[in-house]
Design a protein around this motif. Structure first.
Motif, PDB file in Angstrom:
ATOM      1  N   HIS A 149       0.841  -1.194   0.000  1.00 29.52           N
ATOM      2  CA  HIS A 149       0.000   0.000   0.000  1.00 29.52           C
ATOM      3  C   HIS A 149       0.875   1.243   0.000  1.00 29.52           C
ATOM      4  O   HIS A 149       1.866   1.326   0.737  1.00 29.52           O
ATOM      5  CB  HIS A 149      -0.911  -0.006   1.229  1.00 29.52           C
ATOM      6  N   PRO A 150       0.540   2.238  -0.816  1.00 28.21           N
ATOM      7  CA  PRO A 150       1.415   3.415  -0.892  1.00 28.21           C
ATOM      8  C   PRO A 150       1.396   4.270   0.360  1.00 28.21           C
ATOM      9  O   PRO A 150       2.330   5.026   0.592  1.00 28.21           O
ATOM     10  CB  PRO A 150       0.855   4.184  -2.096  1.00 28.21           C
ATOM     11  N   ASP A 151       0.362   4.162   1.171  1.00 26.23           N
ATOM     12  CA  ASP A 151       0.239   5.034   2.329  1.00 26.23           C
ATOM     13  C   ASP A 151       0.551   4.229   3.593  1.00 26.23           C
ATOM     14  O   ASP A 151      -0.182   3.303   3.946  1.00 26.23           O
ATOM     15  CB  ASP A 151      -1.182   5.600   2.404  1.00 26.23           C
ATOM     16  N   PRO A 152       1.637   4.513   4.301  1.00 31.33           N
ATOM     17  CA  PRO A 152       1.957   3.741   5.511  1.00 31.33           C
ATOM     18  C   PRO A 152       0.939   3.926   6.628  1.00 31.33           C
ATOM     19  O   PRO A 152       0.770   3.035   7.461  1.00 31.33           O
ATOM     20  CB  PRO A 152       3.346   4.267   5.913  1.00 31.33           C
ATOM     21  N   THR A 153       0.242   5.046   6.635  1.00 34.05           N
ATOM     22  CA  THR A 153      -0.773   5.236   7.682  1.00 34.05           C
ATOM     23  C   THR A 153      -1.938   4.271   7.496  1.00 34.05           C
ATOM     24  O   THR A 153      -2.524   3.790   8.469  1.00 34.05           O
ATOM     25  CB  THR A 153      -1.278   6.684   7.653  1.00 34.05           C
ATOM     26  N   GLU A 154      -2.268   3.980   6.223  1.00 31.33           N
ATOM     27  CA  GLU A 154      -3.326   3.016   5.967  1.00 31.33           C
ATOM     28  C   GLU A 154      -2.917   1.617   6.403  1.00 31.33           C
ATOM     29  O   GLU A 154      -3.744   0.827   6.888  1.00 31.33           O
ATOM     30  CB  GLU A 154      -3.690   3.025   4.476  1.00 31.33           C
ATOM     31  N   VAL A 155      -1.637   1.291   6.227  1.00 32.03           N
ATOM     32  CA  VAL A 155      -1.145  -0.018   6.671  1.00 32.03           C
ATOM     33  C   VAL A 155      -1.245  -0.147   8.186  1.00 32.03           C
ATOM     34  O   VAL A 155      -1.695  -1.166   8.716  1.00 32.03           O
ATOM     35  CB  VAL A 155       0.309  -0.222   6.187  1.00 32.03           C
ATOM     36  N   MET A 156      -0.845   0.874   8.921  1.00 29.01           N
ATOM     37  CA  MET A 156      -0.940   0.840  10.371  1.00 29.01           C
ATOM     38  C   MET A 156      -2.387   0.793  10.828  1.00 29.01           C
ATOM     39  O   MET A 156      -2.724   0.119  11.814  1.00 29.01           O
ATOM     40  CB  MET A 156      -0.236   2.066  10.970  1.00 29.01           C
ATOM     41  N   ARG A 157      -3.261   1.477  10.114  1.00 24.57           N
ATOM     42  CA  ARG A 157      -4.681   1.429  10.461  1.00 24.57           C
ATOM     43  C   ARG A 157      -5.233   0.019  10.256  1.00 24.57           C
ATOM     44  O   ARG A 157      -6.047  -0.465  11.048  1.00 24.57           O
ATOM     45  CB  ARG A 157      -5.441   2.426   9.598  1.00 24.57           C
ATOM     46  N   ALA A 158      -4.790  -0.665   9.200  1.00 25.48           N
ATOM     47  CA  ALA A 158      -5.235  -2.040   8.967  1.00 25.48           C
ATOM     48  C   ALA A 158      -4.754  -2.975  10.071  1.00 25.48           C
ATOM     49  O   ALA A 158      -5.489  -3.852  10.532  1.00 25.48           O
ATOM     50  CB  ALA A 158      -4.738  -2.523   7.604  1.00 25.48           C
ATOM     51  N   HIS A 159      -3.518  -2.785  10.527  1.00 27.54           N
ATOM     52  CA  HIS A 159      -3.002  -3.614  11.616  1.00 27.54           C
ATOM     53  C   HIS A 159      -3.776  -3.370  12.913  1.00 27.54           C
ATOM     54  O   HIS A 159      -4.033  -4.304  13.681  1.00 27.54           O
ATOM     55  CB  HIS A 159      -1.510  -3.346  11.825  1.00 27.54           C
ATOM     56  N   LYS A 160      -4.138  -2.139  13.152  1.00 27.25           N
ATOM     57  CA  LYS A 160      -4.918  -1.847  14.361  1.00 27.25           C
ATOM     58  C   LYS A 160      -6.307  -2.470  14.279  1.00 27.25           C
ATOM     59  O   LYS A 160      -6.843  -2.929  15.291  1.00 27.25           O
ATOM     60  CB  LYS A 160      -5.016  -0.329  14.551  1.00 27.25           C
ATOM     61  N   ILE A 161      -6.876  -2.472  13.085  1.00 26.60           N
ATOM     62  CA  ILE A 161      -8.187  -3.114  12.920  1.00 26.60           C
ATOM     63  C   ILE A 161      -8.087  -4.614  13.174  1.00 26.60           C
ATOM     64  O   ILE A 161      -8.934  -5.210  13.848  1.00 26.60           O
ATOM     65  CB  ILE A 161      -8.738  -2.823  11.514  1.00 26.60           C
ATOM     66  N   MET A 162      -7.027  -5.252  12.665  1.00 20.26           N
ATOM     67  CA  MET A 162      -6.827  -6.677  12.906  1.00 20.26           C
ATOM     68  C   MET A 162      -6.612  -6.966  14.384  1.00 20.26           C
ATOM     69  O   MET A 162      -7.123  -7.958  14.923  1.00 20.26           O
ATOM     70  CB  MET A 162      -5.641  -7.179  12.086  1.00 20.26           C
TER      71      MET A 162
END
Length: 500
Positions: A149-162
Motif C-alpha cells: 500500500h502506498p500510504d503507511p498510515t493506511e497499513v498501520m490502520r489495517a493492523h490496528k483493525i486486525m
C-alpha cells in the motif's frame, strides 16, 4: 418444338448421370463424357466432417472448440497491449497483456483516487494518466491495485483493525472470566542467570493475562537480579532464600523444591488469587500454555518435553521392547480412551544414570527429577490457610515438608493424584520444554554484564589483524633473500664451465 427438344436433352443428361453414379457404386469405372463426371461431396457431408473434427478437438482441449471458432470468425477482436510498471522495494517490472472483445454492455471503469501526496506512487502510469490498468474477464473488470500500500498510515490502520478484531474474538470465544497468573521461579546469581531470565521475561511479557512474578533467589537477594527484574516491566516479588545453592545436581533439585514451597507460602500469607505456574528460568514455554491453564479448577498437569540426554543411553539397561521402540522423552498425564486420567508418563533416566552429570557445569547429561514441577499448575486458593472451598483430597501446606521431609514432586500437595486434571488435549500436546544448560561453577563473568573498565586493545582499528613484524626482522629477511638470490646466480654461472 423447341421446348420438347430442351426437355429431351435434360432427360438424356439425367439418365447419363444416373448411369455413371450406378457404375461408381458397384465399383466399375465411370464413363467419361465431354464435361466429366467426378465425385463431389455435398455441403452437408462437409459440415458433418467439420463438426466431428471440432468434437475431437474439444475432447482433447476440454472446451467447446467450435464456439471459439464461431466467435473468432464472426466477432472482430481488439488487442490492446498495456505495460504496467510496478515499482516496489525490489523494483519488480510486470507486463500485462489485455485481450478484450466488444460487448453490448462494456464493464464499468471505476476511478481510483490518488494516494496522499506524502506517499510515493507505486505505478508510473497511474501518476501520468490518473487511473490504474484494468484486466477484463468476461463482463467484470479487475483492477490492478498497487502493492504494498502506498500510504503507511493506511497499513498501520489495517493492523490496528486486525488487532481489535482479535481482541473481540478473544472476548467472545476465549476465556470468559480469565484469572491472573502467578509465576514461581527459583534462581541464583551465576553466569547463565541473565541469559535464562531474559528469555523467561520476554515470554511473560507476551502473556495475554495479568502476571505476578515471584522470584525466589538463593543466598539472599542481589543487586544484579533486582536490576534485571526492574527492567523486565513485569510485576514481581523478589523473595530471599537463606541457603546458598549447592554445586551438586541432586542437592540443587531438592533445594529448588524448598524454594518453590517458600513461594507457595508467600501466596498463602498474602492470599493471592490466580493460577500458579512453576516456570523454571531455563525452560521454554508456549504461549498457548497461558490459555490452556485457564481451564484448571484445582490442580492440572500437562505434557513437558525433556531435553536432557545429549548422548546415547546404555543399551544394556534397556529392555527388548525399549530397544525396538525407544520411549519418548516426555513427562505428562496418561489418559484412557474416554479422556480420564489413568497415570503419568515419566522420563526413564535409568539408561543414563552412569552418564549423568554430578556437578553443575559438568559436560554430561543432566537428568530431571522423577516428576518435574514445571509440568503442573495449581489454583492459588488450594494453598490458602482458611478456605472452605478447598477439596478434601488437597493437603494443608503446613503439613507438607514438616519435620525436614524432602519434597520430590508437586504430587505431595495432594492425598489422591487421581483428581489431577489432564490438560493439553489430555497430554497429547506438549506445551513446555525442560532443559538444563549451565556454565562451570568457577566460571567468571562481569557483574551485571557491564564491562568496566573498557576492554584492552588487541587489534588496532586501522590496521590488519595480522601480527606486526619488527623492522629489524624485516631487514634480516631481506638480507637472507638477497643472499639466496646471489648464491643461485653464482651456481648458474658455474654450471657451463663444469660441462666444458
Amino acid at each position: 418444338m423447341f421446348h420438347n427438344n430442351q426437355g429431351t436433352r435434360r432427360a438424356t443428361a439425367a439418365a447419363r448421370s444416373s448411369a455413371s453414379a450406378d457404375g461408381a457404386a458397384v465399383g466399375s469405372p465411370a464413363a467419361t463424357s465431354g464435361e466429366g463426371s467426378a465425385f463431389r461431396p455435398s455441403s452437408s457431408t462437409f459440415w458433418l466432417l467439420l463438426h466431428g473434427l471440432c468434437c475431437l478437438i474439444s475432447l482433447f482441449l476440454g472446451f467447446r472448440f467450435s464456439r471459439l471458432i464461431f466467435v473468432l470468425l464472426i466477432s472482430d477482436p481488439i488487442y490492446t497491449y498495456t505495460r504496467v510498471t510496478t515499482t516496489t522495494v525490489t523494483k519488480t517490472h510486470t507486463e500485462t497483456l489485455t485481450v478484450s472483445f466488444p460487448f453490448s454492455h462494456p464493464p464499468p471503469v471505476e476511478t481510483i483516487p490518488k494516494p496522499n501526496s506524502s506517499a510515493k506512487s507505486i505505478s508510473d502510469n497511474s501518476d501520468s494518466q490518473g487511473q490504474h490498468s484494468q484486466v477484463v474477464v468476461g463482463r467484470h473488470g479487475i483492477r490492478i491495485r498497487p502493492w504494498p500500500h502506498p500510504d503507511p498510515t493506511e497499513v498501520m490502520r489495517a493492523h490496528k483493525i486486525m488487532e481489535r478484531v482479535q481482541l473481540e474474538q478473544r472476548k467472545w470465544y476465549g476465556v470468559k472470566s480469565p484469572r491472573p497468573l502467578i509465576i514461581i521461579t527459583p534462581t541464583y546469581m551465576r553466569t547463565f542467570q541473565t541469559l535464562h531470565l531474559t528469555g523467561l521475561i520476554h515470554c511473560l511479557r507476551n502473556s495475554p493475562y495479568p502476571v505476578t512474578w515471584i522470584v525466589v533467589e538463593a543466598g539472599g537477594t542481589t543487586n544484579e537480579t533486582a536490576s534485571l527484574l526492574v527492567r523486565s516491566r513485569v510485576p514481581f516479588l523478589h523473595i530471599p532464600f537463606p541457603e546458598r545453592m549447592p554445586v551438586e545436581w541432586a542437592e540443587r533439585h531438592l533445594m529448588e523444591n524448598r524454594m518453590r514451597l517458600l513461594g507457595l507460602r508467600v501466596i498463602r500469607e498474602r492470599k493471592m488469587d490466580g493460577i500458579v505456574l512453576f516456570a523454571d528460568e531455563s525452560n521454554t514455554h508456549s504461549l498457548d500454555l497461558f490459555d490452556e491453564i485457564q481451564k484448571v479448577e484445582w490442580m492440572g498437569s500437562f505434557s513437558l518435553g525433556i531435553l536432557a540426554h545429549s548422548g546415547g543411553p546404555d543399551r544394556s539397561l534397556l529392555t527388548d521392547e525399549e530397544k525396538l521402540n525407544p520411549p519418548l522423552p516426555i513427562q505428562g498425564p496418561a489418559c484412557n480412551s474416554s479422556g480420564q486420567l489413568t497415570g503419568f508418563h515419566t522420563f526413564n533416566s535409568i539408561p543414563y544414570s552412569e552418564k549423568s552429570a554430578t556437578y553443575v557445569g559438568e559436560s554430561a547429561t543432566v537428568l530431571p527429577n522423577k516428576m518435574e514441577w514445571a509440568g503442573f499448575v495449581i489454583n492459588a486458593r488450594m494453598v490458602w490457610k482458611e478456605n472452605e472451598e478447598r477439596p478434601e483430597w488437597a493437603r494443608d501446606l503446613d503439613s507438607v515438608g514438616e519435620n525436614g521431609e524432602e519434597i520430590e514432586s508437586p504430587l505431595a500437595l495432594v492425598n489422591d493424584a487421581s483428581f489431577v486434571e489432564p490438560l493439553g488435549e489430555c497430554g497429547r500436546k506438549v506445551m513446555a520444554w525442560w532443559m538444563r544448560v549451565e556454565a562451570r561453577a568457577d566460571s567468571k563473568f562481569p557483574p551485571g554484564w557491564i564491562i568496566d573498565p573498557p576492554l584492552e586493545i588487541v587489534v588496532p582499528s586501522k590496521r590488519t589483524p595480522w601480527r606486526e613484524t619488527d623492522p629489524d626482522e624485516l631487514a634480516s629477511i631481506k638480507k637472507e633473500k638477497e643472499a639466496r638470490r646471489r648464491t643461485g646466480s653464482k651456481r648458474k654461472n658455474t654450471l657451463p664451465t663444469q660441462d666444458n
